[in-house]
Design an enzyme around this catalytic site. Structure first.
Site, PDB file in Angstrom:
ATOM      1  CE1 TYR A  27      27.574 -58.777 -18.784  1.00 22.98           C
ATOM      2  CE2 TYR A  27      29.689 -59.524 -19.627  1.00 22.98           C
ATOM      3  CZ  TYR A  27      28.327 -59.696 -19.489  1.00 22.98           C
ATOM      4  OH  TYR A  27      27.714 -60.786 -20.053  1.00 22.98           O
TER       5      TYR A  27
ATOM      6  NE  ARG B 123      26.380 -70.254 -19.787  1.00 19.28           N
ATOM      7  CZ  ARG B 123      25.724 -69.533 -20.692  1.00 19.28           C
ATOM      8  NH1 ARG B 123      24.483 -69.798 -20.983  1.00 19.28           N
ATOM      9  NH2 ARG B 123      26.327 -68.528 -21.311  1.00 19.28           N
TER      10      ARG B 123
ATOM     11  CG  ASP C  95      30.676 -64.960 -13.997  1.00 14.94           C
ATOM     12  OD1 ASP C  95      30.991 -63.770 -14.201  1.00 14.94           O
ATOM     13  OD2 ASP C  95      29.691 -65.499 -14.527  1.00 14.94           O
TER      14      ASP C  95
ATOM     15  NE  ARG D   5      20.559 -71.242 -14.379  1.00 13.20           N
ATOM     16  CZ  ARG D   5      19.894 -70.227 -14.924  1.00 13.20           C
ATOM     17  NH1 ARG D   5      18.817 -69.742 -14.314  1.00 13.20           N
ATOM     18  NH2 ARG D   5      20.278 -69.699 -16.075  1.00 13.20           N
TER      19      ARG D   5
ATOM     20  NE  ARG E 229      23.521 -70.103  -8.018  1.00 13.33           N
ATOM     21  CZ  ARG E 229      23.140 -69.099  -7.228  1.00 13.33           C
ATOM     22  NH1 ARG E 229      22.994 -69.309  -5.936  1.00 13.33           N
ATOM     23  NH2 ARG E 229      22.912 -67.901  -7.731  1.00 13.33           N
TER      24      ARG E 229
END
Length: 345
Positions: free
Chosen positions: A152, A28, A77, A32, A41
């Site tokens: 998921y 990652r 992702d 952010r 973003r």
């Protein structure tokens, strides 16, 4: 960036070849914590950043330029290839992947389609091609592993205990086997397409498989992971396998035809070697230490480096991903420290 000589230190470490310095990249590492990422973003949804190859390439490239790391990892992702096969998934801020049509039966599994990368995710392949022209370091492609994707798809989103997933596995064995078959094929197809487009290594994220005990792993997961990794071995590209809370599975992982085992911060490199893991190891700084005083962070990094460099085949990384509270300056300083570090110096 094209004027820089190509740095293949990461690939050498994957193959357990000698290197001039310890290679480092961060899971990652595009995210952010970067002001530049936040600016991009603000203009695009998460999936839009994937859909526009030039944006995907820019976000992937940023940490290489900013931090000086030895590898880039494609910005995408693990849910990206699921949308085209009929999974209604969205990334919700503060939650993660949320799925509107969770799997609950064999019929639901049969309704899943098959991935055609050139038709379904051409933007990913184009981003990889762009990056290969721009990067002075290897590009890592990646995919989610079948268990983690299934968790998921069955839970409908993130879970703490994976009760629905494990119950599905135990009570609907035919449906579980079919789901693993479909997701195994998807993973192979997706990663081979990334490799054909130019990815020079691939990482399989099995983030949540640590929820299983070793016997269940051997029974329900090892067969599909063997199939995936044996198929990828045909490409000659290094493979990495990573999960969270998987120290009890390391002996099983060492049996897999994988080149690199990623460790989280719960299991030390020394412990992994004592368990008999002979693969290249990647890891495993607790990302929370990025918020600690530099002296504490440096001391822990030194300890990890000393353990990792006991034998060839070591890549420095975090034990999980960079989180938004981290500082660019801290990661820059850590990267420089790792590159300049000499054991017992």
């Amino acid at each position: 960036m094209t004027a820089k000589p190509f740095n293949d230190t990461f690939l050498k470490a994957c193959r357990q070849e000698p290197t001039d310095h310890v290679p480092v990249w961060y899971m990652r590492q595009a995210g952010r914590y970067q002001p530049e990422y936040r600016a991009i973003r603000a203009k695009h949804t998460f999936f839009e950043m994937n859909y526009i190859p030039e944006v995907c390439a820019e976000v992937t490239r940023l940490p290489v330029e900013q931090l000086g790391v030895d590898a880039a990892i494609l910005f995408a992702d693990i849910m990206t290839p699921l949308k085209p096969i009929g999974v209604d998934v969205n990334i919700e801020s503060g939650i993660g992947p949320v799925i509107a049509n969770p799997i609950g039966s064999l019929e639901d599994v049969h309704r899943l389609g098959e991935l055609d990368p050139d038709t379904h995710v051409p933007y990913i392949m184009e981003a990889i091609k762009i990056l290969r022209q721009q990067l002075p370091v290897p590009l890592i492609g990646f995919a989610g592993a079948p268990f983690t994707l299934a968790s998921y798809m069955i839970e409908g989103g993130p879970s703490k205990h994976y009760h629905k997933t494990k119950s599905f596995m135990y009570t609907q064995p035919a449906a579980w086997e079919k789901l693993m078959e479909k997701l195994g094929t998807l993973t192979i197809t997706y990663l081979k397409a990334q490799i054909a487009a130019g990815a020079q290594a691939v990482q399989v994220f099995d983030s949540w498989v640590g929820a299983l005990n070793d016997e269940d792993y051997r029974t329900f997961i090892a067969p599909v992971m063997n199939r995936i990794l044996l198929s990828l071995r045909e490409t000659g590209v290094p493979t990495i396998y990573f999960g969270v809370g998987c120290g009890h599975l390391l002996e099983e992982w060492n049996k897999l035809p994988v080149d690199v085992v990623g460790l989280d911060w719960r299991t030390s490199i020394t412990k992994a070697r004592e368990l008999g893991v002979t693969k290249t190891l990647q890891g495993n700084l607790d990302p929370t230490l990025l918020l600690a005083p530099w002296e504490k962070l440096e001391a822990k990094a030194k300890e990890i480096l000393d353990e990792g460099t006991q034998q060839p085949g070591y890549i420095f990384n975090l034990g999980h991903g960079v989180f938004p509270d981290a500082k660019v300056e801290t990661l820059q300083k850590l990267t420089s420290f790792i590159h300049s570090y000499r054991r017992n110096a």
